[in-house]
Scaffold this active site. Structure first.
Site, PDB file in Angstrom:
ATOM      1  CB  CYS A 121      21.902 -12.708   7.880  1.00  0.00           C
ATOM      2  SG  CYS A 121      21.651 -14.413   7.545  1.00  0.00           S
ATOM      3  CE  LYS A 125      24.563 -13.075  12.622  1.00  0.00           C
ATOM      4  NZ  LYS A 125      23.895 -14.347  12.311  1.00  0.00           N
ATOM      5  CE1 TYR A 150      15.612 -16.506   3.099  1.00  0.00           C
ATOM      6  CE2 TYR A 150      17.827 -16.972   2.358  1.00  0.00           C
ATOM      7  CZ  TYR A 150      16.875 -16.986   3.342  1.00  0.00           C
ATOM      8  OH  TYR A 150      17.182 -17.488   4.590  1.00  0.00           O
ATOM      9  N   GLY A 197      20.429 -14.131  -1.535  1.00  0.00           N
ATOM     10  CA  GLY A 197      19.367 -13.361  -0.880  1.00  0.00           C
ATOM     11  C   GLY A 197      19.319 -13.657   0.609  1.00  0.00           C
TER      12      GLY A 197
HETATM   13  N1  SAJ Z   1      23.557 -19.629  -1.766  1.00  0.00           N
HETATM   14  C1  SAJ Z   1      24.259 -19.875  -2.949  1.00  0.00           C
HETATM   15  N2  SAJ Z   1      25.216 -20.837  -2.962  1.00  0.00           N
HETATM   16  C2  SAJ Z   1      25.514 -21.564  -1.836  1.00  0.00           C
HETATM   17  C3  SAJ Z   1      24.806 -21.283  -0.641  1.00  0.00           C
HETATM   18  C4  SAJ Z   1      23.829 -20.316  -0.634  1.00  0.00           C
HETATM   19  O1  SAJ Z   1      24.010 -19.240  -3.980  1.00  0.00           O
HETATM   20  O2  SAJ Z   1      26.372 -22.438  -1.899  1.00  0.00           O
HETATM   21  C5  SAJ Z   1      22.548 -18.580  -1.755  1.00  0.00           C
HETATM   22  C6  SAJ Z   1      21.165 -19.098  -1.397  1.00  0.00           C
HETATM   23  O3  SAJ Z   1      20.468 -19.455  -2.566  1.00  0.00           O
HETATM   24  C7  SAJ Z   1      20.523 -17.890  -0.704  1.00  0.00           C
HETATM   25  C8  SAJ Z   1      21.706 -17.189  -0.060  1.00  0.00           C
HETATM   26  O4  SAJ Z   1      22.879 -17.666  -0.725  1.00  0.00           O
HETATM   27  O5  SAJ Z   1      19.929 -17.022  -1.645  1.00  0.00           O
HETATM   28  C9  SAJ Z   1      21.840 -17.435   1.431  1.00  0.00           C
HETATM   29  O6  SAJ Z   1      21.785 -18.816   1.627  1.00  0.00           O
HETATM   30  P1  SAJ Z   1      22.320 -19.482   3.026  1.00  0.00           P
HETATM   31  O7  SAJ Z   1      22.399 -20.948   2.801  1.00  0.00           O
HETATM   32  O8  SAJ Z   1      23.529 -18.773   3.487  1.00  0.00           O
HETATM   33  O9  SAJ Z   1      21.103 -19.281   4.041  1.00  0.00           O
HETATM   34  P2  SAJ Z   1      20.807 -18.066   5.019  1.00  0.00           P
HETATM   35  O10 SAJ Z   1      20.807 -16.760   4.323  1.00  0.00           O
HETATM   36  O11 SAJ Z   1      19.590 -18.426   5.779  1.00  0.00           O
HETATM   37  O12 SAJ Z   1      22.084 -18.080   5.977  1.00  0.00           O
HETATM   38  C10 SAJ Z   1      21.978 -18.631   7.245  1.00  0.00           C
HETATM   39  C11 SAJ Z   1      23.051 -17.966   8.046  1.00  0.00           C
HETATM   40  N3  SAJ Z   1      22.818 -18.304   9.422  1.00  0.00           N
HETATM   41  C12 SAJ Z   1      22.769 -17.286  10.315  1.00  0.00           C
HETATM   42  O13 SAJ Z   1      22.969 -16.128  10.028  1.00  0.00           O
HETATM   43  C13 SAJ Z   1      22.477 -17.719  11.684  1.00  0.00           C
HETATM   44  C14 SAJ Z   1      24.422 -18.449   7.634  1.00  0.00           C
HETATM   45  O14 SAJ Z   1      25.384 -17.979   8.598  1.00  0.00           O
HETATM   46  C15 SAJ Z   1      24.495 -19.939   7.606  1.00  0.00           C
HETATM   47  O15 SAJ Z   1      25.768 -20.325   7.125  1.00  0.00           O
HETATM   48  C16 SAJ Z   1      23.428 -20.466   6.653  1.00  0.00           C
HETATM   49  O16 SAJ Z   1      22.149 -20.041   7.179  1.00  0.00           O
HETATM   50  C17 SAJ Z   1      23.476 -21.984   6.628  1.00  0.00           C
HETATM   51  O17 SAJ Z   1      24.564 -22.530   6.878  1.00  0.00           O
HETATM   52  O18 SAJ Z   1      22.461 -22.582   6.325  1.00  0.00           O
END
Ligand code: SAJ
Length: 443
Positions: free
Chosen positions: A276, A222, A338, A273
């Site tokens: 997780c 995880k 975020y 942001g």
């Molecule tokens: N971000 C970037 N560049 C990217 C992708 C994301 O700057 O290429 C930024 C986003 O703007 C955000 C942050 O990173 O601020 C997180 O974005 P995220 O797409 O990772 O979304 P989260 O935080 O909701 O991550 C979740 C996580 N899922 C779980 O923990 C169950 C992550 O493991 C997943 O990979 C992600 O969703 C997903 O794939 O959507």
């Protein structure tokens, strides 16, 4: 005892409890109740408990089908919520979904919520109960914290008086129910029999693959899957800054890199942001730190955390080109959540950016179509500004008429940190700077 538990799960007579009715625990509690299990939800927040018992969804934000699921499941009386652990004396399976924050000062986990839940549970669980932690943990926490705390509180031994498992959540705000139902899950058991029993339980609500394994592997998977994503994003942010100084264009570079087999360069941006990704990398390395000094993971965190400051520097340089001093400038920030098309503001990089500019500019206004506090009229946010800084790629921003927008501004400067503006946008006299593209000040 485990055989009895397995049979009661198969017959759906097993009584389930979920401790922590947040964005992880509440959907899970509703789904087990909907699947036919008598489920008790426990939360310290009496208001939240009352709302759920009245069939009301206490979770902010757009969560498809969650409100109706709560409204439908409460009348069946298969889900009842309480603030009192004493009601759990007769439960067979208890899921723990409390927050496990990481402290910014030392990047180490703070387990107060987890420990108090374990102590309360240990004191009342019945012989043979199965306790499953869904919260994200620093690897080794199951052995070093969860089991000892439960053994001490219950005056019994793991594997005899009670059983333990770790099934990390993989929820995402905006698609809580969908993710729980469809995503595969790592099912970590104290031993294979426990893992198999857990699999039979989760089969009732998860259609995705259930990969049984041991406790430590589940903890590492995880935290590693999210640390991996953080490192990937940091790589994109680093290449963006290299492109800026070399005169390149990271967006073109990324597109061509990803044509190479096995490459998947993610997107540079204004920072990372959420609930997780910023936290889990620190959890992964927390308990290894005495024997191994991680380098890549902390460095990636540092690169991502520095992105808001990098965007602020791009802003300062762009204003300077127009003879505008930051201290006298009116700034409009577009995007506070975020994540795009979300109202979730947890650990948003936009706040870091805003904190950096606080007191450094004449005025700063924020717009976000999804966050109630910042839904104001865009015209009022932009009128008479010296720069617009786009920090989140919300869908409505792709529909804007940028020629019209620039006409409202005092100084025509736009900093695009998420590639929202059309690539072919040219506006006479305007300065449009895209993150990762070499000071391409378009005259
Ligand atoms: N971000 C970037 N560049 C990217 C992708 C994301 O700057 O290429 C930024 C986003 O703007 C955000 C942050 O990173 O601020 C997180 O974005 P995220 O797409 O990772 O979304 P989260 O935080 O909701 O991550 C979740 C996580 N899922 C779980 O923990 C169950 C992550 O493991 C997943 O990979 C992600 O969703 C997903 O794939 O959507």
């Amino acid at each position: 005892m485990l055989e009895t538990l397995r049979k009661s799960i198969e017959g759906r007579e097993a009584r389930i409890a979920v401790v922590g009715l947040g964005y992880v625990g509440l959907p899970v509690a509703c789904m087990f109740a909907q699947a036919g299990f008598h489920t008790i939800g426990v939360d310290l927040d009496a208001e939240r408990v009352a709302k759920v018992n009245n069939g009301i969804n206490p979770i902010e934000g757009d969560e498809p089908h969650l409100a109706e699921l709560i409204a439908n499941v409460i009348p069946t009386r298969r889900l009842q919520c309480t603030t009192d652990y004493a009601n759990l004396h007769d439960t067979d399976v208890i899921l723990i979904a409390v927050q496990t924050p990481v402290d910014d000062s030392d990047h180490l986990p703070r387990y107060a919520h987890l420990r108090s839940a374990l102590q309360a549970l240990g004191a009342i669980i019945k012989q043979g109960a199965l306790i499953i932690v869904e919260s994200t943990l620093a690897p080794r926490t199951m052995y070093d914290v969860v089991i000892p705390t439960l053994e001490e509180a219950s005056h019994s031994k793991v594997g005899e008086g009670f059983f333990v498992g770790h099934c990390p959540e993989r929820v995402m705000p905006g698609r809580l129910l969908l993710n729980i139902r469809t995503m595969s899950r790592v099912v970590g058991g104290y031993d294979e029999d426990v893992a198999d029993t857990m699999r039979r339980l989760y089969e009732n609500i998860v259609e995705g693959e259930l990969d049984t394994t041991d406790l430590l592997t589940a903890e590492i998977v995880k935290t590693a899957e999210n640390a991996y994503r953080d490192v990937q994003i940091a790589f994109a942010n680093e290449v963006a800054q290299v492109c800026e100084v070399l005169g390149g264009d990271v967006w073109k570079v990324r597109e061509l890199v990803n044509k190479s087999p096995g490459r998947n360069m993610l997107l540079p941006g204004a920072g990372v942001g959420g609930h997780c990704i910023p936290k889990d990398p620190w959890l992964l390395i927390a308990n290894a730190r005495h024997s191994y000094q991680a380098q890549v993971i902390p460095a990636a965190r540092q690169v991502n955390r520095a992105m808001p400051a990098h965007v602020a520097e791009i802003l300062r340089v762009a204003l300077q080109k127009h003879g505008v001093n930051l201290a006298q400038s009116n700034i409009a920030v577009l995007g506070y959540a975020y994540m795009e098309n979300s109202d979730d503001t947890r650990d948003t990089p936009s706040q870091t950016f805003i904190d950096l500019l606080e007191g450094q500019v004449q005025s700063l206004k924020i717009h976000d179509p999804f966050v109630p506090d910042y839904r104001g009229e865009l015209t009022n946010i932009i009128k008479n500004t010296d720069a617009i800084v786009i920090l989140v790629k919300h869908a409505p921003y792709f529909e804007l008429d940028w020629h019209q927008i620039i006409s409202w501004m005092r100084t025509p400067v736009i900093i695009d940190a998420r590639r929202v503006l059309p690539d072919d946008l040219h506006i006479q006299g305007a300065t449009i700077t895209l993150l990762g593209r070499a000071n391409n000040i378009k005259e």
